[in-house]
Scaffold this motif. Structure first.
Motif, PDB file in Angstrom:
ATOM      1  N   LEU A 144       0.961  -1.208  -0.042  1.00  0.00           N
ATOM      2  CA  LEU A 144      -0.023  -0.176   0.048  1.00  0.00           C
ATOM      3  C   LEU A 144       0.916   1.255   0.063  1.00  0.00           C
ATOM      4  CD1 LEU A 144      -2.894  -1.143   2.439  1.00  0.00           C
ATOM      5  CD2 LEU A 144      -3.124  -0.837   0.122  1.00  0.00           C
ATOM      6  N   LEU A 145       1.971   1.207   0.791  1.00  0.00           N
ATOM      7  CA  LEU A 145       2.979   2.285   0.849  1.00  0.00           C
ATOM      8  C   LEU A 145       3.403   2.496  -0.555  1.00  0.00           C
ATOM      9  CD1 LEU A 145       4.622   4.392   2.592  1.00  0.00           C
ATOM     10  CD2 LEU A 145       6.385   2.684   2.810  1.00  0.00           C
ATOM     11  N   GLY A 146       3.697   1.441  -1.333  1.00  0.00           N
ATOM     12  CA  GLY A 146       4.294   1.521  -2.724  1.00  0.00           C
ATOM     13  C   GLY A 146       3.326   2.254  -3.607  1.00  0.00           C
ATOM     14  N   ALA A 147       2.258   1.657  -3.376  1.00  0.00           N
ATOM     15  CA  ALA A 147       1.085   2.338  -4.379  1.00  0.00           C
ATOM     16  C   ALA A 147       0.836   3.792  -4.167  1.00  0.00           C
ATOM     17  CB  ALA A 147      -0.168   1.633  -4.011  1.00  0.00           C
ATOM     18  N   ALA A 148       0.877   4.280  -2.852  1.00  0.00           N
ATOM     19  CA  ALA A 148       0.898   5.634  -2.692  1.00  0.00           C
ATOM     20  C   ALA A 148       2.153   6.317  -3.321  1.00  0.00           C
ATOM     21  CB  ALA A 148       0.780   5.817  -1.254  1.00  0.00           C
ATOM     22  N   PHE A 149       3.287   5.985  -3.059  1.00  0.00           N
ATOM     23  CA  PHE A 149       4.325   6.322  -3.462  1.00  0.00           C
ATOM     24  C   PHE A 149       4.589   6.348  -5.107  1.00  0.00           C
ATOM     25  CE2 PHE A 149       7.513   6.084   0.353  1.00  0.00           C
ATOM     26  CZ  PHE A 149       6.703   6.836   0.851  1.00  0.00           C
ATOM     27  N   SER A 151       1.848   6.814  -7.141  1.00  0.00           N
ATOM     28  CA  SER A 151       1.021   7.593  -7.364  1.00  0.00           C
ATOM     29  C   SER A 151       1.655   9.178  -7.586  1.00  0.00           C
ATOM     30  CB  SER A 151      -0.346   7.820  -6.777  1.00  0.00           C
ATOM     31  OG  SER A 151      -0.117   8.226  -5.253  1.00  0.00           O
ATOM     32  N   ILE A 152       2.332   9.134  -6.358  1.00  0.00           N
ATOM     33  CA  ILE A 152       3.220  10.595  -6.330  1.00  0.00           C
ATOM     34  C   ILE A 152       4.313  10.566  -7.486  1.00  0.00           C
ATOM     35  CG2 ILE A 152       4.632  11.800  -4.867  1.00  0.00           C
ATOM     36  CD1 ILE A 152       3.514  10.681  -2.685  1.00  0.00           C
ATOM     37  N   GLY A 153       4.921   9.514  -7.951  1.00  0.00           N
ATOM     38  CA  GLY A 153       5.832   9.415  -8.649  1.00  0.00           C
ATOM     39  C   GLY A 153       5.290   9.677 -10.302  1.00  0.00           C
ATOM     40  N   LEU A 154       3.990   9.107 -10.380  1.00  0.00           N
ATOM     41  CA  LEU A 154       3.402   9.351 -11.883  1.00  0.00           C
ATOM     42  C   LEU A 154       3.163  10.976 -11.751  1.00  0.00           C
ATOM     43  CD1 LEU A 154       3.267   6.851 -13.075  1.00  0.00           C
ATOM     44  CD2 LEU A 154       0.890   7.111 -13.301  1.00  0.00           C
ATOM     45  N   PHE A 155       2.601  11.491 -10.695  1.00  0.00           N
ATOM     46  CA  PHE A 155       2.323  12.963 -10.725  1.00  0.00           C
ATOM     47  C   PHE A 155       3.551  13.811 -10.980  1.00  0.00           C
ATOM     48  CE2 PHE A 155       2.085  16.828  -8.119  1.00  0.00           C
ATOM     49  CZ  PHE A 155       1.176  17.419  -8.704  1.00  0.00           C
ATOM     50  N   ALA A 156       4.555  13.456 -10.328  1.00  0.00           N
ATOM     51  CA  ALA A 156       5.787  14.131 -10.522  1.00  0.00           C
ATOM     52  C   ALA A 156       6.217  14.040 -11.940  1.00  0.00           C
ATOM     53  CB  ALA A 156       6.953  13.617  -9.638  1.00  0.00           C
ATOM     54  N   SER A 157       6.140  12.958 -12.545  1.00  0.00           N
ATOM     55  CA  SER A 157       6.658  12.531 -13.938  1.00  0.00           C
ATOM     56  C   SER A 157       5.923  13.468 -15.000  1.00  0.00           C
ATOM     57  CB  SER A 157       6.819  11.306 -14.330  1.00  0.00           C
ATOM     58  OG  SER A 157       7.146  10.948 -15.617  1.00  0.00           O
ATOM     59  N   SER A 226      -3.900   7.603  -2.892  1.00  0.00           N
ATOM     60  CA  SER A 226      -3.514   7.040  -4.347  1.00  0.00           C
ATOM     61  C   SER A 226      -4.354   7.782  -5.378  1.00  0.00           C
ATOM     62  CB  SER A 226      -3.310   5.501  -4.303  1.00  0.00           C
ATOM     63  OG  SER A 226      -2.589   5.012  -3.603  1.00  0.00           O
ATOM     64  N   VAL A 227      -5.816   7.406  -5.059  1.00  0.00           N
ATOM     65  CA  VAL A 227      -6.717   8.002  -6.124  1.00  0.00           C
ATOM     66  C   VAL A 227      -6.547   9.316  -6.055  1.00  0.00           C
ATOM     67  CG1 VAL A 227      -9.106   8.428  -6.883  1.00  0.00           C
ATOM     68  CG2 VAL A 227      -8.143   6.152  -6.081  1.00  0.00           C
ATOM     69  N   LEU A 228      -6.134  10.263  -5.280  1.00  0.00           N
ATOM     70  CA  LEU A 228      -6.028  11.672  -5.319  1.00  0.00           C
ATOM     71  C   LEU A 228      -4.724  11.948  -6.239  1.00  0.00           C
ATOM     72  CD1 LEU A 228      -7.253  14.574  -4.200  1.00  0.00           C
ATOM     73  CD2 LEU A 228      -5.419  13.965  -2.188  1.00  0.00           C
ATOM     74  N   LEU A 230      -3.474  10.405  -8.366  1.00  0.00           N
ATOM     75  CA  LEU A 230      -3.634   9.989  -9.730  1.00  0.00           C
ATOM     76  C   LEU A 230      -4.751  10.976 -10.586  1.00  0.00           C
ATOM     77  CD1 LEU A 230      -4.402   6.107  -9.607  1.00  0.00           C
ATOM     78  CD2 LEU A 230      -2.121   7.269 -10.509  1.00  0.00           C
ATOM     79  N   LEU A 231      -5.504  11.461  -9.674  1.00  0.00           N
ATOM     80  CA  LEU A 231      -6.497  12.451 -10.292  1.00  0.00           C
ATOM     81  C   LEU A 231      -5.557  13.634 -10.485  1.00  0.00           C
ATOM     82  CD1 LEU A 231      -9.340  13.453 -10.926  1.00  0.00           C
ATOM     83  CD2 LEU A 231      -9.676  14.163  -8.497  1.00  0.00           C
ATOM     84  N   PHE A 232      -4.893  14.137  -9.602  1.00  0.00           N
ATOM     85  CA  PHE A 232      -3.738  15.350 -10.050  1.00  0.00           C
ATOM     86  C   PHE A 232      -2.948  14.982 -11.362  1.00  0.00           C
ATOM     87  CE2 PHE A 232      -3.320  16.231  -5.239  1.00  0.00           C
ATOM     88  CZ  PHE A 232      -4.381  16.931  -5.151  1.00  0.00           C
ATOM     89  N   THR A 233      -2.622  14.001 -11.698  1.00  0.00           N
ATOM     90  CA  THR A 233      -1.955  13.259 -12.600  1.00  0.00           C
ATOM     91  C   THR A 233      -2.768  13.654 -13.877  1.00  0.00           C
ATOM     92  OG1 THR A 233      -0.613  11.803 -11.772  1.00  0.00           O
ATOM     93  CG2 THR A 233      -0.361  11.711 -13.958  1.00  0.00           C
ATOM     94  N   LYS A 234      -4.074  13.062 -13.936  1.00  0.00           N
ATOM     95  CA  LYS A 234      -5.002  13.212 -15.107  1.00  0.00           C
ATOM     96  C   LYS A 234      -5.289  14.654 -15.106  1.00  0.00           C
ATOM     97  CE  LYS A 234      -9.783  12.177 -16.300  1.00  0.00           C
ATOM     98  NZ  LYS A 234      -9.991  13.656 -16.265  1.00  0.00           N
ATOM     99  N   LEU A 235      -5.204  15.382 -14.148  1.00  0.00           N
ATOM    100  CA  LEU A 235      -5.617  17.072 -14.384  1.00  0.00           C
ATOM    101  C   LEU A 235      -4.239  17.640 -15.403  1.00  0.00           C
ATOM    102  CD1 LEU A 235      -7.186  17.973 -11.185  1.00  0.00           C
ATOM    103  CD2 LEU A 235      -8.329  17.676 -13.416  1.00  0.00           C
ATOM    104  N   VAL A 236      -2.974  17.195 -14.915  1.00  0.00           N
ATOM    105  CA  VAL A 236      -1.856  18.076 -15.413  1.00  0.00           C
ATOM    106  C   VAL A 236      -1.782  17.348 -16.896  1.00  0.00           C
ATOM    107  CG1 VAL A 236       0.623  17.621 -15.508  1.00  0.00           C
ATOM    108  CG2 VAL A 236      -0.772  17.882 -13.159  1.00  0.00           C
TER     109      VAL A 236
END
Length: 241
Positions: A144-149, A151-157, A226-228, A230-236
């Motif tokens: 679960l920690l990996g899933a959260a991190f 999602s952050i990594g995708l947003f940063a990329s 994680s969903v939050l 991923l949503l940020f990533t989608k918006l970007v």
């Protein structure tokens, strides 16, 4: 969606970066757990993997940014981003496909560490003297920690086309999400709401699951987190599209 997932996964596995990244993660965790005297399980005296599960979150802060930094950054740098977004799939499907492929790589990194559980179980006295339930709960917490991190990594990329910048942003956000709220809650001016502030951070929920207690509040927290992102990533990505 499956085509994007497959392409992302195999493009990473076909490069040396994947094997070097995962290899370094396993090497460092192995050295810390078996050879360095301050963190060695052999010097701990108990058949317990608590030391391992307390170290891995910090290793994840470097492993997961290395896995996710190329997700969108490389697409934009190489000019294939325009081809990707013109495919007959939605932006959300692209984000989910890349997220699942990166998360699968994180899972691949964790699978070899099961040998640590087997080794400690054999070294225990009597043999098998280890709390298997707590270990299973801790592995669920790590996933679960990996899933959260991730999602952050995708947003940063998605924020930049420079992989190094994406790595730094992801590592910084992961460190803050894991430790920042705990440190903020210790400020004198925030002592009255210390529990509320620390509850916003990942560390408290990860430690709760690592004790072998699967509380629905912790599960909901990780899923929402994680969903939050991923949503940020989608918006970007949607904005750039």
């Amino acid at each position: 969606m499956y085509a994007v997932f497959k392409r992302e996964l195999f493009s990473f596995l076909s490069s040396m970066v994947a094997y070097i990244t995962i290899g370094v993660f396993l090497l460092v965790s192995g050295l810390l757990l078996w050879f360095f005297p301050d963190t060695s399980l052999l010097d701990y005296g108990y058949a317990d993997l608590a030391g391992f599960f307390s170290l891995v979150p910090y290793l994840f802060m470097f492993l997961i940014p290395a896995i996710t930094m190329r997700s969108f950054a490389e697409e934009r740098r190489e000019g294939t981003y325009e081809l990707l977004i013109t495919r007959p799939i939605t932006v959300w499907q692209i984000v989910i496909a890349k997220y699942l492929s990166s998360l699968l790589l994180v899972l691949f990194s964790l699978i070899p560490t099961i040998i640590y559980y087997y080794s400690i179980s054999k070294l225990g006295f009597p043999e098998g003297n280890i709390d298997t339930g707590a270990v299973i709960g801790s592995y669920i917490g790590l996933f679960l920690l990996g899933a959260a991190f991730t999602s952050i990594g995708l947003f940063a990329s998605a924020l930049t086309k420079n992989q190094v910048i994406a790595f730094v942003i992801c590592a910084a956000l992961c460190a803050f999400a894991f430790l920042g709220f705990d440190y903020s809650s210790q400020l004198i001016s925030l002592q009255n709401i210390e529990g509320l502030i620390s509850g916003l951070g990942i560390n408290q929920h990860y430690n709760s699951i690592s004790r072998g207690v699967l509380d629905t509040r912790d599960l909901i927290y990780f899923i929402t987190f994680s969903v939050l992102f991923l949503l940020f990533t989608k918006l970007v990505i949607g904005g750039k599209r």
